[in-house]
Write a protein that holds these residues in place. Structure first.
Motif, short mmCIF file in Angstrom:
data_model
loop_
_atom_site.label_atom_id
_atom_site.label_comp_id
_atom_site.label_asym_id
_atom_site.label_seq_id
_atom_site.Cartn_x
_atom_site.Cartn_y
_atom_site.Cartn_z
N PHE A 93 -2.53 1.33 7.97
CA PHE A 93 -1.29 2.16 8.52
C PHE A 93 -0.08 1.19 8.45
O PHE A 93 0.92 1.71 8.33
CB PHE A 93 -1.53 2.35 9.82
N ASN A 94 -0.08 -0.08 7.91
CA ASN A 94 0.79 -0.80 7.57
C ASN A 94 0.38 -1.91 6.41
O ASN A 94 0.41 -3.04 6.81
CB ASN A 94 1.17 -1.77 9.03
N LEU A 95 0.12 -1.13 5.42
CA LEU A 95 -0.50 -1.93 4.20
C LEU A 95 0.53 -2.87 3.58
O LEU A 95 1.70 -2.42 3.22
CB LEU A 95 -1.01 -0.83 3.22
N GLU A 96 0.14 -4.11 3.38
CA GLU A 96 1.27 -5.21 2.80
C GLU A 96 0.37 -5.51 1.60
O GLU A 96 -0.56 -6.25 1.57
CB GLU A 96 1.23 -6.61 3.80
N PRO A 97 0.97 -5.13 0.59
CA PRO A 97 0.28 -5.28 -0.93
C PRO A 97 0.23 -6.69 -1.17
O PRO A 97 -0.85 -7.22 -1.70
CB PRO A 97 1.40 -4.81 -1.79
N GLU A 98 0.99 -7.68 -0.45
CA GLU A 98 0.92 -9.12 -0.85
C GLU A 98 -0.45 -9.63 -0.40
O GLU A 98 -1.09 -10.46 -0.96
CB GLU A 98 2.10 -10.10 -0.30
N THR A 99 -0.82 -9.17 0.72
CA THR A 99 -1.93 -9.71 1.42
C THR A 99 -3.45 -8.85 0.51
O THR A 99 -4.14 -10.05 0.18
CB THR A 99 -2.40 -8.74 2.82
N ILE A 100 -3.23 -8.01 -0.19
CA ILE A 100 -4.28 -7.71 -0.91
C ILE A 100 -4.30 -8.41 -2.33
O ILE A 100 -5.31 -8.85 -2.86
CB ILE A 100 -4.45 -6.10 -1.04
N ILE A 101 -3.31 -8.42 -2.90
CA ILE A 101 -2.99 -9.47 -4.02
C ILE A 101 -3.56 -10.77 -3.91
O ILE A 101 -4.20 -11.32 -4.84
CB ILE A 101 -1.40 -9.36 -4.53
N ALA A 118 -8.82 9.64 -0.38
CA ALA A 118 -7.76 10.68 -0.44
C ALA A 118 -7.16 10.78 0.78
O ALA A 118 -5.73 11.13 0.89
CB ALA A 118 -8.37 12.18 -0.72
N SER A 119 -7.78 10.37 2.06
CA SER A 119 -6.98 10.59 3.26
C SER A 119 -5.79 9.66 3.57
O SER A 119 -5.06 9.93 4.29
CB SER A 119 -7.93 10.58 4.45
N ILE A 120 -5.82 8.65 2.88
CA ILE A 120 -4.72 7.53 2.89
C ILE A 120 -4.07 7.31 1.76
O ILE A 120 -2.93 6.61 1.98
CB ILE A 120 -5.41 6.21 3.60
N ASN A 121 -4.63 7.70 0.53
CA ASN A 121 -4.02 7.50 -0.60
C ASN A 121 -2.29 8.03 -0.79
O ASN A 121 -1.72 7.27 -1.33
CB ASN A 121 -4.90 7.87 -1.80
N GLU A 122 -2.13 9.06 -0.15
CA GLU A 122 -0.82 9.59 -0.42
C GLU A 122 0.11 8.67 0.19
O GLU A 122 1.20 8.31 -0.22
CB GLU A 122 -0.61 11.11 0.22
N MET A 123 -0.33 8.14 1.46
CA MET A 123 0.75 7.33 2.09
C MET A 123 0.82 5.79 1.67
O MET A 123 1.73 5.14 1.94
CB MET A 123 0.57 7.26 3.66
N THR A 124 -0.22 5.37 0.85
CA THR A 124 -0.40 4.17 0.45
C THR A 124 -0.19 3.86 -1.10
O THR A 124 -0.46 2.75 -1.36
CB THR A 124 -1.59 3.29 0.99
N LYS A 125 -0.06 4.86 -1.65
CA LYS A 125 0.02 5.10 -3.11
C LYS A 125 0.59 4.09 -3.69
O LYS A 125 0.43 3.13 -4.47
CB LYS A 125 0.14 6.55 -3.76
N ALA A 126 2.25 3.88 -3.45
CA ALA A 126 3.00 3.14 -3.77
C ALA A 126 2.53 1.45 -3.60
O ALA A 126 2.57 0.70 -4.75
CB ALA A 126 4.24 3.23 -3.01
N GLU A 127 2.04 1.28 -2.60
CA GLU A 127 1.68 -0.16 -2.33
C GLU A 127 0.36 -0.50 -3.01
O GLU A 127 0.05 -1.36 -3.72
CB GLU A 127 1.35 -0.24 -0.92
N ILE A 128 -0.60 0.44 -3.44
CA ILE A 128 -1.86 0.20 -4.06
C ILE A 128 -1.68 0.12 -5.48
O ILE A 128 -2.00 -0.71 -5.99
CB ILE A 128 -2.92 1.35 -3.68
N ASP A 129 -0.57 1.16 -5.97
CA ASP A 129 -0.25 0.84 -7.33
C ASP A 129 0.46 -0.61 -7.56
O ASP A 129 0.18 -1.08 -8.80
CB ASP A 129 0.79 1.92 -7.86
N GLN A 130 1.07 -1.01 -6.81
CA GLN A 130 1.86 -2.61 -6.83
C GLN A 130 0.68 -3.30 -7.07
O GLN A 130 0.57 -4.48 -7.64
CB GLN A 130 2.65 -2.59 -5.39
N VAL A 131 -0.38 -3.26 -6.01
CA VAL A 131 -1.52 -4.12 -6.22
C VAL A 131 -2.08 -3.97 -7.47
O VAL A 131 -2.45 -5.26 -8.13
CB VAL A 131 -2.56 -4.06 -4.84
N VAL A 132 -2.51 -3.05 -7.98
CA VAL A 132 -3.29 -2.65 -9.24
C VAL A 132 -2.35 -3.36 -10.22
O VAL A 132 -2.90 -4.04 -11.38
CB VAL A 132 -3.41 -1.39 -9.51
N ASP A 133 -0.89 -3.23 -10.32
CA ASP A 133 -0.31 -3.81 -11.56
C ASP A 133 -0.30 -5.25 -11.43
O ASP A 133 -0.35 -5.86 -12.42
CB ASP A 133 1.27 -3.33 -11.48
#
Length: 266
Positions: free
Chosen positions: A72-80, A91-106
């Motif tokens: 609910f407060n996803l920090e890309p740096e933590t996952i990176i 699917a239930s969380i992807n809409e609200m976290t898509k930008a952050e997850i895309d940042q991690v994937v990149d």
């Protein structure tokens, strides 16, 4: 000339092997508990480097140093920083976290799987197969699905000669009564075991007023709130509108572990 070709072939094979993630090389981040449970069932927990703050199963997760992620407060740096090779979202969380997850994937070149919401048991099987294919353990996922199908059929068969019951699934406590409706995992499971969900004509998890509950007159109440038995019964007894409802009887209040009935997985 022969030696040159041999060296070239060996070099290609080595580069190819290095470019593929073996199971032992995987560093998996799971962003919803049901996915974590599936991964754990398929390959164990050794490859999990990140799970959510609400993951509780398997219990070994609580004894490990796996990173806990607040979705609910996803920090890309933590996952990176975890340097994941595989990320399993939902699917239930992807809409609200898509930008952050895309940042991690990149940043990490991690492979990403977004699992669809399972609204029935078939959807659970499909999720397991999708994750098995994603992690390249299809033999394990196929075997798990077949076992679950046998177990589920055995369960459903025990109810085939029983009389149908009426019930509703309460998601939240008074004064806001949210219930499980049609096109939900809970409704689908109830139907398979001959329990008629009195709100299966409404999609999703609607907010209903107390008059609607009274009008539909369910015999049983199934709680997905997370209260203990005493708290649940006290809430029901304190709601004046429920005074003469069948489910004021403690024997008609079903209070299972919320995690077990709300996480479509093994």
């Amino acid at each position: 000339e022969f030696m040159k070709r041999l060296v070239l072939i060996m070099a290609v094979l080595i580069l190819s092997a290095c470019s593929q993630n073996t199971e032992s090389d995987m560093r998996i981040v799971s962003l919803i508990p049901s996915n974590t449970e599936i991964v754990s069932e398929l390959i164990g927990t050794d490859n999990l480097v990140g799970v959510t703050t609400v993951d509780t199963y398997p219990e070994s997760l609580n004894e490990s140093d796996i990173e806990r992620i607040d979705t609910f407060n996803l920090e890309p740096e933590t996952i990176i920083e975890l340097n994941p090779t595989h990320i399993i979202s939902h699917a239930s969380i992807n809409e609200m976290t898509k930008a952050e997850i895309d940042q991690v994937v990149d940043a990490t070149d991690a492979e990403l799987l977004v699992v669809d919401d399972a609204v029935d048991i078939s959807g659970v099987y499909e999720t397991i197969e999708d994750i098995g294919e994603f992690l390249k353990v299809t033999d394990e996922s196929d075997a798990l699905v077949e076992k679950m199908k046998r177990d589920y059929k055995s369960l459903v068969d025990t109810f085939k000669d029983k009389d149908a019951k009426t019930a509703f699934v309460l998601i939240s406590q008074a004064p806001d009564f949210y219930v499980a409706g049609n096109d939900t995992f809970m409704d689908s499971i109830l139907a398979d075991v001959k329990i008629d969900n009195v709100f299966n004509d409404i999609d999703g998890f609607p907010l209903v007023d107390i008059e609607e509950i009274i009008d539909r007159d369910p015999e049983y109440l199934i709680s997905a709130i997370g209260m203990n038995d005493t708290e649940l019964n006290d809430m029901i007894q304190n709601e004046k509108g429920f005074k003469n409802m069948p489910f004021t009887d403690k024997n008609k209040q079903c209070n299972p572990d919320v995690d077990e009935i709300s996480r479509p997985g093994p």
